[in-house]
Scaffold this active site. Structure first.
Site, PDB file in Angstrom:
ATOM      1  CD1 TRP A  97     124.364 168.976  68.188  1.00 46.61           C
ATOM      2  CD2 TRP A  97     122.480 169.485  67.126  1.00 46.61           C
ATOM      3  NE1 TRP A  97     123.569 169.652  69.082  1.00 46.61           N
ATOM      4  CE2 TRP A  97     122.404 169.972  68.451  1.00 46.61           C
ATOM      5  CE3 TRP A  97     121.404 169.704  66.265  1.00 46.61           C
ATOM      6  CZ2 TRP A  97     121.288 170.659  68.935  1.00 46.61           C
ATOM      7  CZ3 TRP A  97     120.295 170.391  66.738  1.00 46.61           C
ATOM      8  CH2 TRP A  97     120.234 170.862  68.053  1.00 46.61           C
ATOM      9  CG  ASP A 121     127.155 174.114  63.391  1.00 40.59           C
ATOM     10  OD1 ASP A 121     127.907 173.510  62.607  1.00 40.59           O
ATOM     11  OD2 ASP A 121     127.427 174.279  64.597  1.00 40.59           O
ATOM     12  CD  GLN A 153     127.203 179.557  66.088  1.00 41.24           C
ATOM     13  OE1 GLN A 153     127.863 180.569  66.308  1.00 41.24           O
ATOM     14  NE2 GLN A 153     127.325 178.469  66.817  1.00 41.24           N
ATOM     15  CG  ASP A 154     122.954 177.418  65.371  1.00 37.19           C
ATOM     16  OD1 ASP A 154     123.819 176.845  64.685  1.00 37.19           O
ATOM     17  OD2 ASP A 154     122.864 177.274  66.593  1.00 37.19           O
ATOM     18  CD  GLN A 165     125.104 179.096  69.880  1.00 42.00           C
ATOM     19  OE1 GLN A 165     125.351 180.225  70.341  1.00 42.00           O
ATOM     20  NE2 GLN A 165     125.589 177.988  70.405  1.00 42.00           N
ATOM     21  NE  ARG A 196     130.128 172.124  63.935  1.00 42.78           N
ATOM     22  CZ  ARG A 196     130.724 172.893  64.849  1.00 42.78           C
ATOM     23  NH1 ARG A 196     131.932 172.583  65.298  1.00 42.78           N
ATOM     24  NH2 ARG A 196     130.139 173.991  65.297  1.00 42.78           N
TER      25      ARG A 196
END
Length: 882
Positions: free
Chosen positions: A488, A430, A408-409, A386, A486
């Site tokens: 969270w 994500d 990521q993120d 992240q 998806r």
């Protein structure tokens, strides 16, 4: 020339031009502002006509509205309660408000013409505001939005009127002048128009021929016919002749508000009022770093500050704090202007532990009303877990032509509302995540490796999460397969509208994050997806394909408009919150005077020190000057530590006073006692309301509310549930509370505790009040970067709760309590850093006036509750202390 002389000269020029406008309305009024240029959204097409109708004439409803509806034409009806002949008694000449509402329901604009048709050059500013607000309030009662356009009665203008209209949020105002409107040069608050009469048919047809070369023709029409004012009547047969001409010659016929499609009304702001700062990494600007430029913005900033960032790579951690609103980051080229840093979740902090996702952001926007254009926001840590490029938790943020780069993120759109237009967003896993309401318009989403585009954490009662409209999804490599999202959190809400999807998108579309229960709650949908990645037949069965009608309802206005009417295209807020600050010590405040009704006195229940001594009571005759009764009226005997914190008192319908209080950290319940006179109390008991949640860390600041519609008491409090029951987002996991509730009728049996308010951030100190037909929930935004009060509204005492308003207190504020005195709500709050109480008053929960300077409380009073009681109750209390 020094700054003072420049400002004086500019002010004189503005006043001079406005004076000329007021003396020679019409053509001269418009020409007085031709030196000012206004930004167009694009070329104005030929044959655009605005139809406006004045004075609420009955024929607008009986004849005009149905005819315009037949042809599909727009129009604006300017409403005034004309005194000659009297509006109220001549309903054979004027519309009733129910008929005005019907015009609005038909899709027409209804707007403001003042209450009494008062000429603005003959009344002062205070009366002008009253005239405007009367019509606004009548509209509000009918469920009609606050008008954003205005028509000058008699076409008279005035310098102060233009200033007032700007302050009140009006974007267009129509005058006379018999000339076309040129939106590139004419002031939008001095829009010229032609007036139709029985005798000027040729002039009107000639005027319609001038709707070209960037000009818009605005027509002012009174009645068709006008029985109230025959001198400006337009016969129905002549009016129908105009309408058929417009139809047969393919004119675009719109309402005044719709001119905003062609002109950016925000550009009318005097550019000299915008502070400009230049940042250049090579030292050629005022600052070398972006954060230094942000730091130079004054706290409590209320005017736009444009930070022009020269091309370069700026490696720094940037934070725009909450008290620096209206900051704009402007780059020249998003490819060449890069704000970057390389923190990631696994890096060890000073405590020797990984810093976690929420502390990795390269840029964090906490302030409301932020704007960015032509900027790259990057986290350059790479594929190491992240690593956030940008975090947005402020409200009303706009990003245009920006790039968001990470793995990521990448982009954390966490709370508030954000609008992303023509942006490029890249990542793997994500990489668009959080709980905010965000609208992505014409954006390019690029997936660099296998993963997931979204990980939404939308709160349950938040209507929208992420909406992608007319976007494009691509992959960086042939095997960069991705899911659309998806969940969270349980109620994740993501919608894709008219989005082109490459083969990078898995046929199933969505993933349940290995939690099948979320298939029942997640709100995932698509409409008209195209490309090889669009596979509606094989999408997971728990995601929806929207119908045409459903998709049509998901508009930018409905998703982001909120309760304040924010328009991200223009940056305007139709119903802004406003706080009128406390006068400084050198000012003489306007005295707020309250007189309670006969037999009523105001009481305040509080605690002192750490809550170990018990219940203190104060009284007031005006709600401002409070006197302590000088005794302790109930000593706490329940709970592990036997404390009394944040006492809340409410009087039931039988006259009994019910008292609840927090008993101390670590307890999973609250204390309770009741009394008829506030002197003699029942036996205290401890209500362990959170026994079913063994990981509860506290029950904090319970508040009591009597719901007269359900005939029951509602109790609200804050609790944190471990481990990490809700996302923490920079809050310690052992102090990341939400508001919970229970109900009771007898204080013997209670419903099982359940979540009451979950706005997507840490929240405490919920106070519920009934304001007419709605309910207001005052609460503390307890995030470490906020720590102040907001209010949200619902139609029932149980919610659901809409968008919360802007923060309306300063400093560090908590513990609201409230009194209704006359037509005003007085909100008291504890300023814990200063160890004293403040107060603010409001009638509508949009405009707040700070009256702290007029307030006095007994020393050391902490968080408590205000309530009204009989004077006999006070007399009895005084006798016990004498």
């Amino acid at each position: 020339m020094n700054i003072q002389r420049k400002l004086l000269l500019r002010r004189l020029l503005v006043l001079l031009s406005a004076v000329v406008a007021s003396l020679t309305y019409g053509t001269a009024a418009a020409n007085a502002h031709e030196s000012q240029k206004y930004q167009l959204r694009g070329p104005v097409p030929d044959r655009v006509v605005v139809l406006t109708f004045d004075d609420a004439i009955l024929s607008h409803y009986t004849y005009v509205g149905p005819l315009l509806k037949k042809y599909g034409f727009g129009a604006t009806f300017y409403i005034s309660e004309h005194p000659n002949p009297p509006f109220e008694t001549n309903k054979d000449k004027y519309m009733a408000y129910e008929q005005i509402k019907s015009l609005y329901d038909m899709g027409f604009e209804v707007a403001n013409h003042t209450k009494t048709h008062a000429h603005v050059n003959k009344i002062d500013k205070e009366r002008f505001i009253r005239e405007l607000e009367y019509i606004e309030n009548r509209f509000s009662e009918l469920g009609i939005p606050k008008p954003v356009t205005f028509a000058y009665p008699g076409y008279d203008t005035d310098p102060s009127a233009l200033e007032t209209l700007t302050e009140k949020g009006y974007i267009f105002a129509r005058t006379g002048g018999d000339k076309p409107y040129n939106p590139a040069v004419d002031n939008p608050l001095l829009v010229p128009s032609y007036t139709t009469r029985e005798s000027n048919e040729k002039q009107i047809f000639d005027a319609l021929g001038q709707a070209k070369n960037g000009n818009i023709v605005v027509l002012t029409i009174h009645g068709v016919p006008d029985l109230a004012h025959p001198q400006v009547t337009t016969p129905p047969e002549l009016f129908e002749k105009y309408i058929k001409f417009l139809h047969e010659n393919n004119y675009t016929v719109i309402a005044m508000r719709d001119v905003a499609k062609y002109v950016d009304t925000s550009s009318r702001q005097d550019s000299s009022e915008i502070r400009r700062i230049v940042v250049a990494a090579d030292g050629s600007g005022q600052f070398k770093t972006v954060q230094a430029a942000v730091d130079s913005v004054p706290q409590g900033n209320s005017k736009p500050v444009e930070i022009h960032i020269k091309p370069g790579i700026y490696k720094e951690v940037i934070v725009v704090p909450r008290d620096k609103r209206f900051v704009r980051f402007i780059g020249e080229d998003a490819q060449k202007t890069v704000l970057t840093y390389d923190l990631y979740a696994g890096i060890l902090g000073d405590d020797g532990r990984p810093i976690g996702t929420f502390r990795t952001s390269s840029t964090t926007i906490v302030a409301d009303d932020f704007y960015a254009e032509n900027i790259t926001f990057e986290n350059s840590a790479g594929p190491v877990g992240q690593a956030v490029a940008l975090t947005a938790i402020g409200d009303r943020a706009v990003f245009r032509n920006c790039r968001f780069l990470g793995s990521q993120d990448t982009l954390l759109a966490q709370t508030g509302r954000q609008y992303f237009e023509k942006c490029f967003i890249e990542g793997r896993c994500d990489f668009i995540f959080g709980g905010s309401t965000a609208f992505f318009e014409s954006c390019h989403i690029n997936c660099v490796l296998k993963g997931y585009i979204t990980a939404a954490a939308t709160p349950q009662h938040q209507q929208y999460g992420y909406v992608f409209s007319n976007c494009k999804i691509t992959g960086g490599t042939p095997d960069a397969k991705t899911y659309l999202g998806r969940p969270w959190r349980d109620y994740a809400n993501v919608i894709f509208l008219n989005t082109e999807m490459s083969e990078v998108v898995y046929p199933a579309g969505w993933d349940n994050w290995r939690q099948p229960n979320r298939e029942k709650t997640a709100r995932y949908a698509e409409y008209n997806s195209t490309g090889p990645g669009a596979n509606p037949q094989v999408r997971v069965p728990w995601a929806r394909q929207l119908s045409d009608a459903e998709a049509k309802e998901i508009t930018l206005e409905k998703v982001l408009g909120g309760t304040d009417g924010w328009d991200p295209k223009t940056g305007k807020v139709r119903l802004p919150s406003k706080v009128i600050k406390t006068p400084n010590n050198n000012s003489t405040p306007t005295k707020t005077t309250y007189a309670p009704s006969d037999g009523t006195v105001y009481m305040f229940a509080s605690c002192k020190n750490n809550g170990e001594d018990g219940l203190h009571l104060a009284y007031s005759s005006d709600g401002l000057k409070w006197r302590d009764l000088g005794d302790i009226f109930l000593k706490p005997e329940t709970g592990e530590k036997k404390l009394m914190l944040a006492p809340s008192i409410t009087q039931g319908p039988d006259g009994t006073f019910h008292l609840i209080w927090a008993t101390g950290s670590g307890d999973k319940g609250f204390g309770y006692a009741c009394s008829k006179d506030l002197i003699h109390w029942s036996r205290q008991k401890f209500v362990e309301i959170m026994a079913h949640q063994p990981q509860t860390t506290y029950v904090l600041a319970p508040e009591l509310f009597y719901d007269d519609t359900q005939r029951q008491f509602l109790i609200i409090w804050a609790s944190t549930i471990l481990p990490n029951y809700y996302q923490a987002f920079q809050e310690p996991t052992n102090d990341n509370s939400r508001l919970w509730q229970t109900t009771t009728r007898d204080f013997e049996t209670f419903t099982q505790a359940e979540i009451f308010f979950e706005p997507g951030y840490s929240v405490k100190d919920g106070l519920l009040i009934k304001d007419g037909s709605r309910y207001a929930l005052i609460h503390k935004d307890d995030r470490s970067m906020m720590e102040n009060l907001r209010v949200a509204f619902g139609v029932k005492s149980s919610g659901p709760w809409g968008q919360s308003c802007d923060l309306f207190t300063d400093g560090l504020s908590e513990g609201p309590s409230v009194l209704r005195i006359g037509s005003e709500w007085i909100i008291y709050y504890y300023m814990y850093e200063e160890n004293r109480y403040g107060a603010i008053k409001t009638t509508d929960f949009r405009t707040f006036t700070d009256i702290t300077v007029e307030l006095s409380f007994p020393e050391d009073y902490h968080q408590g509750s205000a309530f009204a009681a009989s004077i006999f109750i006070l007399e009895g209390l005084k006798k016990t202390t004498s």
